[in-house]
Design a protein around this motif. Structure first.
Motif, short mmCIF file in Angstrom:
data_model
loop_
_atom_site.label_atom_id
_atom_site.label_comp_id
_atom_site.label_asym_id
_atom_site.label_seq_id
_atom_site.Cartn_x
_atom_site.Cartn_y
_atom_site.Cartn_z
N SER A 28 -17.59 -2.91 4.42
CA SER A 28 -16.51 -3.41 3.58
C SER A 28 -17.06 -3.80 2.20
O SER A 28 -18.24 -4.11 2.05
CB SER A 28 -15.84 -4.61 4.23
N TRP A 63 -9.50 -10.09 -1.99
CA TRP A 63 -9.17 -8.76 -1.54
C TRP A 63 -10.48 -8.02 -1.28
O TRP A 63 -11.39 -8.05 -2.10
CB TRP A 63 -8.38 -8.00 -2.60
N GLY A 105 0.82 -1.21 0.00
CA GLY A 105 0.00 0.00 0.00
C GLY A 105 0.86 1.25 0.00
O GLY A 105 2.08 1.19 0.16
N ASP A 157 -10.87 4.92 -4.78
CA ASP A 157 -10.24 3.64 -4.41
C ASP A 157 -9.52 3.74 -3.07
O ASP A 157 -9.03 2.73 -2.55
CB ASP A 157 -9.23 3.22 -5.49
N ALA A 199 -8.75 3.46 0.53
CA ALA A 199 -9.33 2.58 1.55
C ALA A 199 -8.22 1.76 2.18
O ALA A 199 -7.08 1.74 1.70
CB ALA A 199 -10.35 1.62 0.92
N TYR A 203 -7.02 -1.89 2.48
CA TYR A 203 -7.21 -3.11 1.71
C TYR A 203 -6.76 -4.31 2.52
O TYR A 203 -5.66 -4.33 3.09
CB TYR A 203 -6.42 -3.03 0.40
N TYR A 204 -7.62 -5.31 2.55
CA TYR A 204 -7.37 -6.53 3.31
C TYR A 204 -7.39 -7.73 2.38
O TYR A 204 -8.16 -7.76 1.42
CB TYR A 204 -8.45 -6.75 4.36
N GLY A 244 -4.37 -5.61 6.94
CA GLY A 244 -4.64 -4.56 5.98
C GLY A 244 -3.44 -3.72 5.62
O GLY A 244 -2.45 -3.65 6.33
N ARG A 281 -11.94 -4.18 0.70
CA ARG A 281 -11.49 -2.88 1.19
C ARG A 281 -12.54 -2.26 2.08
O ARG A 281 -13.73 -2.59 1.99
CB ARG A 281 -11.15 -1.95 0.02
#
Length: 122
Positions: free
Chosen positions: A45, A36, A9, A89, A91, A93-94, A115, A38
């Motif tokens: 989410s 994935w 990230g 976009d 966020a 992200y996980y 994340g 977010r």
């Protein structure tokens, strides 16, 4: 103990690209669903992209054509290539994974990482 660790990230300007990675460890069985998703603080989410054990992929409509999910089973690593990034976009992200079948995009997966933050400026 299953661990998922995201990386990659960062901050980028609109139109730029980032590649996220997620390395999985601590398991002896195959993860069938990898995903994935977010989340923006205060919002629900959103599933972004999934890949299953057969290599089938699925994307949220908002990222289709811009993001690409892939994996390297030898390295136990999941990737998300993000191109043409937009401010929306932005966020956390996980990555998530589990060994169960079914629709990977529509259900919550069992194991999550902590994340990695993606920030896209206009």
């Amino acid at each position: 103990q299953v661990q998922l660790v995201e990386s990659g990230g960062g901050s980028v300007q609109a139109g730029g690209s980032l590649r996220l990675s997620c390395t999985a460890s601590g398991f002896t069985y195959k993860m069938y669903c990898m995903k994935w998703f977010r989340q923006v603080s205060g919002k629900e989410s959103e599933g972004v992209a999934t890949i299953d054990g057969d290599g089938n992929t699925d994307y949220a409509g908002s990222v289709k054509g811009r993001f690409s999910i892939s994996k390297n089973d030898t390295k136990n690593t999941l990737y998300l290539q993000m191109n043409s990034l937009k401010p929306e976009d932005t966020a956390m992200y996980y990555c998530a994974a589990d060994p169960f079948g079914g629709n990977c995009m529509s259900r919550m997966l069992k194991f999550w990482g902590r994340g990695t933050l993606v920030t896209v400026s206009a």
